[in-house]
Design an enzyme around this catalytic site. Structure first.
Site, PDB file in Angstrom:
ATOM      1  N   GLU A   1       0.623  -1.561  -0.052  1.00 26.58           N
ATOM      2  CA  GLU A   1       0.471  -0.059   0.085  1.00 26.58           C
ATOM      3  C   GLU A   1       1.187   0.969   0.037  1.00 26.58           C
ATOM      4  O   GLU A   1       2.078   0.984   0.695  1.00 26.58           O
ATOM      5  CB  GLU A   1      -1.053  -0.139   1.655  1.00 26.58           C
TER       6      GLU A   1
ATOM      7  N   ARG B   1       5.116 -13.259   9.613  1.00 24.89           N
ATOM      8  CA  ARG B   1       5.603 -11.461   9.345  1.00 24.89           C
ATOM      9  C   ARG B   1       7.273 -11.851   9.811  1.00 24.89           C
ATOM     10  O   ARG B   1       6.946 -12.383  10.737  1.00 24.89           O
ATOM     11  CB  ARG B   1       5.408 -10.325   8.932  1.00 24.89           C
TER      12      ARG B   1
ATOM     13  N   LYS C   1       4.676   0.973   9.870  1.00 31.20           N
ATOM     14  CA  LYS C   1       4.635   2.351   9.337  1.00 31.20           C
ATOM     15  C   LYS C   1       4.183   3.402  10.474  1.00 31.20           C
ATOM     16  O   LYS C   1       4.488   4.288  10.235  1.00 31.20           O
ATOM     17  CB  LYS C   1       3.392   2.206   7.799  1.00 31.20           C
TER      18      LYS C   1
HETATM   19  P1  ATP Z   1       2.273  -2.224   7.509  1.00 36.85           P
HETATM   20  O1  ATP Z   1       2.459  -2.843   9.165  1.00 36.85           O
HETATM   21  O2  ATP Z   1       4.276  -2.354   8.838  1.00 36.85           O
HETATM   22  O3  ATP Z   1       1.595  -0.956   8.104  1.00 36.85           O
HETATM   23  P2  ATP Z   1       1.473  -3.262   5.896  1.00 36.85           P
HETATM   24  O4  ATP Z   1       1.496  -5.175   5.946  1.00 36.85           O
HETATM   25  O5  ATP Z   1       0.700  -2.784   5.937  1.00 36.85           O
HETATM   26  O6  ATP Z   1       2.867  -2.741   6.801  1.00 36.85           O
HETATM   27  P3  ATP Z   1       1.790  -3.143   3.318  1.00 36.85           P
HETATM   28  O7  ATP Z   1       1.888  -2.209   2.372  1.00 36.85           O
HETATM   29  O8  ATP Z   1      -0.146  -3.752   3.490  1.00 36.85           O
HETATM   30  O9  ATP Z   1       2.351  -3.342   4.740  1.00 36.85           O
HETATM   31  O10 ATP Z   1       2.616  -4.400   2.768  1.00 36.85           O
HETATM   32  C1  ATP Z   1       3.067  -5.056   1.431  1.00 36.85           C
HETATM   33  C2  ATP Z   1       3.314  -6.567   1.792  1.00 36.85           C
HETATM   34  O11 ATP Z   1       4.257  -6.631   2.213  1.00 36.85           O
HETATM   35  C3  ATP Z   1       1.778  -7.388   2.449  1.00 36.85           C
HETATM   36  O12 ATP Z   1       2.479  -8.547   1.590  1.00 36.85           O
HETATM   37  C4  ATP Z   1       2.573  -7.890   3.447  1.00 36.85           C
HETATM   38  O13 ATP Z   1       2.638  -9.086   4.212  1.00 36.85           O
HETATM   39  C5  ATP Z   1       4.192  -7.879   3.446  1.00 36.85           C
HETATM   40  N1  ATP Z   1       4.334  -7.070   4.806  1.00 36.85           N
HETATM   41  C6  ATP Z   1       4.562  -6.030   5.364  1.00 36.85           C
HETATM   42  N2  ATP Z   1       5.202  -6.261   6.897  1.00 36.85           N
HETATM   43  C7  ATP Z   1       6.308  -7.237   6.435  1.00 36.85           C
HETATM   44  C8  ATP Z   1       6.869  -8.182   7.341  1.00 36.85           C
HETATM   45  N3  ATP Z   1       7.119  -8.375   8.801  1.00 36.85           N
HETATM   46  N4  ATP Z   1       7.291  -9.423   7.004  1.00 36.85           N
HETATM   47  C9  ATP Z   1       7.255  -9.559   6.137  1.00 36.85           C
HETATM   48  N5  ATP Z   1       6.601  -9.454   4.830  1.00 36.85           N
HETATM   49  C10 ATP Z   1       5.996  -8.247   5.533  1.00 36.85           C
HETATM   50 MG    MG Z   2      -1.331  -4.040   5.024  1.00 36.65          MG
END
Ligand code: ATP
Ligand code: MG
Length: 564
Positions: free
Chosen positions: A42, A269, A279
Site C-alpha cells: 500500500e 511476518r 508503518k
Molecule cells: P505495516 O504493518 O508495517 O503497516 P503493511 O503490511 O500494512 O505494513 P503493506 O504495504 O500492506 O504493508 O505490505 C505489502 C506486503 O508486504 C504485504 O504483502 C505484507 O504481507 C508484506 N509485509 C509487510 N510487513 C511484513 C513483514 N514484517 N514481514 C514480511 N512481509 C511483510
Molecule cells: Mg497491509
C-alpha cells in the site's frame, strides 16, 4: 524474469513449505503449471526490511519456478496514499535487484471492474446498501463469542440497493452516510464474515484516478479480486490474513469464478529485534523528529538501510537465511548485521582513517620527503589492486594506540616499544612531548628504512597501526550510528507506556575523522572499510571538500561466534 545471484554458497538442503506447495501445484498441473506471484504494497509509507523479506520471497519464488512476479500498488485509501510513496517503493524494489518488467499495476486500475462485480453481487442479492453509521456498524458486529445484529437495511429490495449504489457513485450522498456491504452471515464465528463493508463514500482526490470516484473499495474487497484479475496463482501473504481467506473465497464463489483462482498461502511476518516495523510507528518517528526522515540511517526502512551502507546482496542473503515460518518469531538484528559484514568484508575497499588523532613525528625521516606507498584495496579480493598512500615525517595515529604506561601484552605503541605502521615501516617510540596538563601532544619516533613493507627484514613486531600523513589527510564529518532502541523488544511496554521510552539517546554521535587523501574523490553510497575500525559509506549530504561518512557497522561481529 531476472533474479540477482545471492553469492550464497549455503547448499539448499530442503524445500520450505511454500516451495513444497508450489512444487505440488505444478506437479498437479494446477493453473496449467504456471507460477505468478505479486508484491502488493500500500503506497502509504516507505518500505521496511519486513517488506524486503516479502519482495525477496515473491520475486524469488517466481524466478525459482520460471514464473512472473507483479508489482501491485494496493491504492484503495486515497487519504493516506501519495505519489512520493509510489516512487520510493519502485526505487527500493529496483535497488534490491528485482524487476517487475512491464507489470506495474494498481488496484485503482480495477475500480471499474470492481464496481461491475459489486453490481453483480447486488443483483444476486449478495450485497446491499446499508445506511448505518460506522459506529452503528461497529457496535452491531458483536464479538467472536456473541453473534452480531443484522442491519435493518439488510433485506431491502435489490432494486433499491442498485439505485442507491448508483447514486453513491454519482456523489449524491455525503461521506459516511451509506456503505455497500456483503450479505453473508452476522452469526458467523469468523468476524470477517459478518457482512463486511465493501465500499465507502469518500469525497477525496485519488493520486491516480483524480476525482473520478467518490466511493472507494475496501482493502478486503479489492485485494482478492485484484489477485484474480491479474492471474496470480499463489497469493503469498502474512499470517493475519488467514482469517480473511474464507471471505476472499466467498467473494470468488459468489462471483462464480471456477477456474484460475489464486491460492492464498500465509507465512509469519518478519520481526526484528531492536526496532519497530509498523508503518504507523515509523511515520510517528519521522513526524516527531526522532529521526531525520524515512531514510534516516537508523530506520529499518530499505531507504534507511541503503543510506546506512547496507548492500542489496546482504539483504537478499538475510531474507534467504531467515527462511519462511508458519509461526510468529523474532529474528535477532545481529543476524542481519552479520550478513552485512560478511558482504562488506568481501566487497568494500579498505582505507585508513584516524578518529582521535595524536601527532607522531619520525625524527630521522627526511624533512619534506613524501613517499607514495602501496596499500591493498581489498585483501579478500586481490584483483581490485592497490591504492597509493602518501607517507611523510609527520603523521597522525589514534590516541588509543599509544600508552605511556602499558599493561602487559599491550602490542601497540609505548615508550621504547616498536610497531609497524601499516603498509610502511617499523618504528620505535623514543620520547613524547606533553602539554601543561600532561596530555601527550607529540610522539617522537625513529623509523627503520630496511623494514619498508614488502622488503625482507629480520625485525619482527607484534602490532600494526593505521595512520594518515598530517599534511595530506582530509577531514571528514562522520556520523556514528547505533541501534535506534536500547532494548530488543521496544514494543514490549507496560500498560500506558509507549515504545518511544526505549529510544536510544546515543543512536547518533557526530564526530570527525582524518582520512587518507584518496578518499577525496568518492561518491555518495560508496562503501569502505576503515581499517581496524569498521564499515563506512559516503552520505548523500557530502559536498566537494565537505565529506560526510556514515558508520554502517563496527568490525566486531558477535553473531559470527554465536552462529558457528
Ligand atoms: P505495516 O504493518 O508495517 O503497516 P503493511 O503490511 O500494512 O505494513 P503493506 O504495504 O500492506 O504493508 O505490505 C505489502 C506486503 O508486504 C504485504 O504483502 C505484507 O504481507 C508484506 N509485509 C509487510 N510487513 C511484513 C513483514 N514484517 N514481514 C514480511 N512481509 C511483510
Ligand atoms: Mg497491509
Amino acid at each position: 524474469m531476472t533474479n540477482p545471484s545471492n553469492n550464497n554458497t549455503e547448499p539448499k538442503t530442503s524445500l520450505n513449505f511454500l516451495e513444497q506447495i508450489i512444487t505440488n501445484d505444478i506437479a498437479e498441473n494446477k493453473a496449467g503449471g504456471r507460477v505468478h506471484t505479486r508484491f502488493p504494497p500500500e503506497p502509504n509509507g516507505y518500505l521496511h526490511i519486513g517488506h524486503a523479506k516479502s519482495i525477496c520471497l515473491n520475486f524469488g519464488l517466481a524466478s525459482q519456478f520460471n514464473g512472473k512476479c507483479n508489482l501491485r500498488f494496493d491504492d484503495t485509501n486515497p487519504t493516506k496514499e501519495e505519489q512520493e510513496y509510489v516512487d520510493s517503493i519502485k526505487e527500493d524494489v529496483r535497488w534490491l535487484g528485482f524487476d517487475w518488467e512491464e507489470r506495474e499495476f494498481y488496484a485503482s486500475d480495477y475500480f471499474d471492474k470492481l464496481y461491475e462485480f459489486a453490481v453483480f453481487l447486488i443483483k444476486k442479492g449478495k450485497a446491499y446498501v446499508c445506511e448505518m453509521t460506522a459506529e452503528e456498524i461497529g457496535a452491531s458486529r458483536g464479538t467472536p463469542a456473541v453473534p452480531g445484529k443484522e442491519s435493518p437495511w439488510r433485506d431491502r429490495p435489490v432494486e433499491e440497493s442498485l439505485d442507491l449504489f448508483d447514486r453513491m457513485r454519482k456523489g449524491e450522498f455525503p461521506d459516511g452516510s451509506k456503505v455497500l456491504r456483503a450479505k453473508i452471515d452476522m452469526g458467523s464465528p469468523n468476524m470477517q464474515m459478518r457482512d463486511p463493508v465493501m465500499y465507502r463514500i469518500l469525497h477525496a482526490r485519488h493520486h491516480r484516478t483524480g476525482d473520478n470516484w467518490c466511493i472507494y473499495p475496501m482493502y478486503d474487497w479489492a485485494h482478492g479480486q485484484s489477485d484474480y484479475l491479474e492471474g496470480i496463482t499463489h497469493s503469498v501473504c502474512t499470517l493475519e490474513f488467514e482469517v480473511h481467506r474464507p471471505l476472499y473465497d466467498w467473494f470468488l464463489d459468489e462471483l462464480e469464478v471456477k477456474n484460475d483462482r489464486p491460492r492464498q498461502i500465509e507465512f509469519a511476518r518478519l520481526n526484528l529485534s531492536y526496532t519497530v516495523m509498523s508503518k504507523r510507528k515509523l511515520l510517528g518517528l519521522v513526524q516527531e523528529g526522532h529521526v531525520a526522515g524515512w531514510n534516516d540511517p537508523r530506520m529499518p526502512t530499505i531507504s534507511g538501510l541503503r543510506r546506512r551502507g547496507y548492500t542489496p546482496a546482504s539483504l537478499r542473503v538475510f531474507a534467504d537465511r531467515v527462511g519462511v515460518a508458519k509461526r510468529e518469531n523474532m529474528i535477532e538484528v545481529g543476524m542481519l548485521e552479520h550478513c552485512v559484514r560478511e558482504d562488506l568484508n568481501r566487497t568494500s575497499a579498505r582505507a585508513m582513517a584516524v578518529f582521535n588523532p595524536v601527532k607522531l613525528i619520525i625524527d630521522n625521516y627526511p624533512d619534506g620527503q613524501v613517499e607514495e606507498l602501496k596499500g591493498i584495496l581489498n585483501p579478500e579480493n586481490p584483483e581490485t589492486g592497490t591504492r597509493l598512500i602518501p607517507f611523510s615525517k609527520t603523521l597522525y595515529i589514534e590516541k588509543d594506540d599509544f600508552l605511556e604506561d602499558p599493561p602487559k601484552k599491550f602490542f601497540r605503541l609505548f615508550p621504547g616499544g616498536e610497531v609497524r605502521l601499516k603498509y610502511a615501516y617499523i618504528i620505535r617510540c623514543d620520547h613524547v612531548v606533553k602539554d601543561e596538563r600532561g596530555a601527550v601532544t607529540e610522539i617522537h619516533c625513529t623509523y627503520f628504512p630496511e623494514t619498508k613493507s614488502g622488503m625482507q627484514s629480520d625485525k619482527k613486531v607484534k602490532g600494526t597501526l593505521h595512520w594518515v600523513s598530517a599534511e595530506h589527510a582530509i577531514k571528514s564529518e562522520v556520523r556514528l550510528y547505533d541501534r535506534l532502541f536500547t532494548v530488543p523488544e521496544p514494543e514490549d511496554v507496560e500498560e500506558g507506556e509507549d515504545f518511544r521510552k526505549h529510544l536510544n539517546p546515543d543512536s547518533l554521535v557526530v564526530t570527525t575523522a582524518l582520512l587518507e587523501p584518496a578518499l577525496a574523490d568518492v561518491w555518495p553510497g560508496q562503501r569502505f572499510q576503515f581499517e581496524r575500525n569498521g564499515y563506512y559509506c559516503v552520505d548523500p549530504d557530502s559536498r566537494q571538500n565537505a565529506l560526510v561518512f556514515n558508520r554502517t557497522l563496527s568490525l566486531r561481529d558477535s553473531w559470527a561466534k554465536i552462529s558457528r
